[in-house]
Design an enzyme around this catalytic site. Structure first.
Site, PDB file in Angstrom:
ATOM      1  N   ASP A   1       4.209   2.388 -12.158  1.00 30.64           N
ATOM      2  CA  ASP A   1       3.676   3.596 -12.791  1.00 30.64           C
ATOM      3  C   ASP A   1       2.642   4.270 -11.889  1.00 30.64           C
ATOM      4  OD1 ASP A   1       3.434   5.470 -14.793  1.00 30.64           O
ATOM      5  OD2 ASP A   1       1.916   4.344 -15.886  1.00 30.64           O
TER       6      ASP A   1
ATOM      7  N   ASN B   1      12.844   8.038 -20.038  1.00 30.85           N
ATOM      8  CA  ASN B   1      12.715   8.966 -18.901  1.00 30.85           C
ATOM      9  C   ASN B   1      13.777  10.069 -18.908  1.00 30.85           C
ATOM     10  OD1 ASN B   1      11.596   6.430 -16.494  1.00 30.85           O
ATOM     11  ND2 ASN B   1      10.403   7.780 -17.791  1.00 30.85           N
TER      12      ASN B   1
HETATM   13  C1  FPP Z   1       6.423   6.209 -13.245  1.00 30.89           C
HETATM   14  O1  FPP Z   1       5.514   7.089 -12.681  1.00 30.89           O
HETATM   15  C2  FPP Z   1       7.560   5.980 -12.377  1.00 30.89           C
HETATM   16  C3  FPP Z   1       8.835   6.314 -12.666  1.00 30.89           C
HETATM   17  C4  FPP Z   1       9.206   6.989 -13.907  1.00 30.89           C
HETATM   18  C5  FPP Z   1       9.946   6.059 -11.758  1.00 30.89           C
HETATM   19  C6  FPP Z   1       9.808   4.981 -10.753  1.00 30.89           C
HETATM   20  C7  FPP Z   1      10.510   5.431  -9.543  1.00 30.89           C
HETATM   21  C8  FPP Z   1      10.175   5.166  -8.289  1.00 30.89           C
HETATM   22  C9  FPP Z   1       9.085   4.251  -7.925  1.00 30.89           C
HETATM   23  C10 FPP Z   1      10.888   5.839  -7.170  1.00 30.89           C
HETATM   24  C11 FPP Z   1      12.037   5.176  -6.538  1.00 30.89           C
HETATM   25  C12 FPP Z   1      12.608   4.007  -7.204  1.00 30.89           C
HETATM   26  C13 FPP Z   1      13.737   3.368  -6.829  1.00 30.89           C
HETATM   27  C14 FPP Z   1      14.088   2.109  -7.504  1.00 30.89           C
HETATM   28  C15 FPP Z   1      14.638   3.845  -5.788  1.00 30.89           C
HETATM   29  P1  FPP Z   1       5.081   8.369 -13.498  1.00 30.89           P
HETATM   30  O2  FPP Z   1       5.877   9.505 -12.972  1.00 30.89           O
HETATM   31  O3  FPP Z   1       5.218   8.129 -14.952  1.00 30.89           O
HETATM   32  O4  FPP Z   1       3.581   8.488 -13.089  1.00 30.89           O
HETATM   33  P2  FPP Z   1       2.391   9.095 -13.960  1.00 30.89           P
HETATM   34  O5  FPP Z   1       2.134   8.132 -15.095  1.00 30.89           O
HETATM   35  O6  FPP Z   1       1.255   9.120 -12.995  1.00 30.89           O
HETATM   36  O7  FPP Z   1       2.816  10.463 -14.405  1.00 30.89           O
END
Ligand code: FPP
Length: 252
Positions: A20, A68
Site C-alpha cells: 500500500d 480495486n
Molecule cells: C495500493 O496503493 C496498491 C495497489 C492498489 C496496487 C499494487 C500494485 C503495485 C505495487 C504495482 C505493480 C504490481 C505488480 C504485482 C506487477 P494505493 O494506490 O492504494 O496507495 P494509496 O493508499 O497511497 O492511495
C-alpha cells in the site's frame, strides 16, 4: 534484550504483503498515482529477488483486490498493464531462479490477454521449487471463502458430502491454492492498520508487521527488518507462554 539480527534458521515460510501507499508516495512528490504504481513495480522486482535470496518459500503479493475494480478506469488499466509488464520483463529471471508463479483470485475477471500471458508464465514455471510467487489478482478474502462454500454446496447437492464431514480441513481444501502453507508473516506498507480483505482465512494466526514506508520505498533491508520483527514474536496459537516455552515451539 534480544538480538536485532536475522536468524536464517527461523525464517517465515510464507510472507504475504499488502503493498500500500503507491498513491501517497506519488502525490507527495507531485506525481500522478500511476507514476506511483510504476515506482511500485521496482519494489516488486526487488522484493521478489530478496525473498528468494533470503530463503522465503512462499511470497504472496496483493497486486489487485476485488475492490480495486471500482477505481477510475484509467488507473485499473494502468495496474493491469503493469502486471503485463512485470511478466514480460521478469519471467526469464524468475524462471532461472527456480521460482514458480501462481495466481489467486477471480482470474476470469482479468482481461483475456493478461490472463493468457499469466497462464503461460504459470505453466512455464510449474516445475520450479525454489520459491512460490503468488499474485493475488482480482482477489478478495471473502470472495475466496464464498467460492469455497459454493464448491462444498455443489458437492452436498450431488450427495457426495454430508454436513457432519465439514470441518476446517475440508473448508481449507476448497480455497484457491490449498497446498500452500498459511502466511507466517503479513507485511503491510503505507502506515494503515487493516487487512483489507486479504487472505482472511489464511491469516488467522499470522504475525502482522505494519510499516510507515510507502510501497515504492520498500527494499530488501525493510523485508529483513520485518522478518527480524517477526522473529521476536512468541507465536502462541492460543496457548499460554508457559505451554509454548515447555514445548519449545513458540518462537518464530
Ligand atoms: C495500493 O496503493 C496498491 C495497489 C492498489 C496496487 C499494487 C500494485 C503495485 C505495487 C504495482 C505493480 C504490481 C505488480 C504485482 C506487477 P494505493 O494506490 O492504494 O496507495 P494509496 O493508499 O497511497 O492511495
Amino acid at each position: 534484550m534480544r538480538e536485532r539480527r536475522l536468524r536464517t534458521d527461523a525464517l517465515p515460510r510464507h510472507v504475504a504483503i499488502i503493498m500500500d501507499g503507491n498513491g501517497r508516495w506519488a502525490e507527495s512528490r507531485g506525481l500522478t498515482r500511476n507514476e506511483g504504481h510504476n515506482a511500485g513495480l521496482e519494489a516488486v522486482r526487488e522484493v521478489v529477488r530478496s525473498a528468494h535470496e533470503l530463503g522465503v518459500r512462499v511470497l504472496t503479493l496483493y497486486a489487485f483486490s476485488q475492490e480495486n475494480w471500482n477505481r477510475p478506469q484509467g488507473e485499473v488499466d494502468a495496474l493491469m498493464r503493469l502486471l503485463d509488464r512485470y511478466v514480460d520483463s521478469e519471467v526469464d529471471e524468475v524462471d532461472r531462479n527456480g521460482i514458480q508463479i501462481r495466481a489467486v483470485g477471480r482470474l476470469d475477471e482479468v482481461p483475456g490477454a493478461i490472463r493468457r500471458k499469466l497462464d503461460v508464465a504459470i505453466e512455464r514455471t510449474r516445475g520450479n521449487d525454489e520459491m512460490v510467487l503468488v499474485f493475488a489478482l482480482s482477489y478478495g478474502g471473502r470472495q475466496e471463502i464464498v467460492d469455497a462454500v459454493k464448491k462444498l454446496v455443489a458437492e452436498a447437492e450431488s450427495g457426495k458430502l454430508d454436513a457432519d464431514a465439514v470441518d476446517e480441513k475440508l473448508v481449507a481444501s476448497c480455497l484457491y491454492e490449498p497446498d500452500l502453507p498459511d502466511p507466517d508473516l503479513l507485511i503491510r506498507t503505507g502506515a494503515e492498520w487493516r487487512v483489507s480483505n486479504f487472505l482472511l482465512w489464511q491469516i488467522a494466526y499470522s504475525e502482522i508487521h505494519v510499516t510507515n514506508l510507502m510501497w515504492p520505498d520498500f527494499r530488501k533491508q525493510h523485508l529483513v527488518d520485518a522478518i527480524i520483527d517477526y522473529q521476536q514474536r512468541e507465536r502462541r496459537f492460543g496457548q499460554t507462554s508457559a505451554q509454548v516455552r515447555d514445548s519449545g515451539e513458540g518462537e518464530a
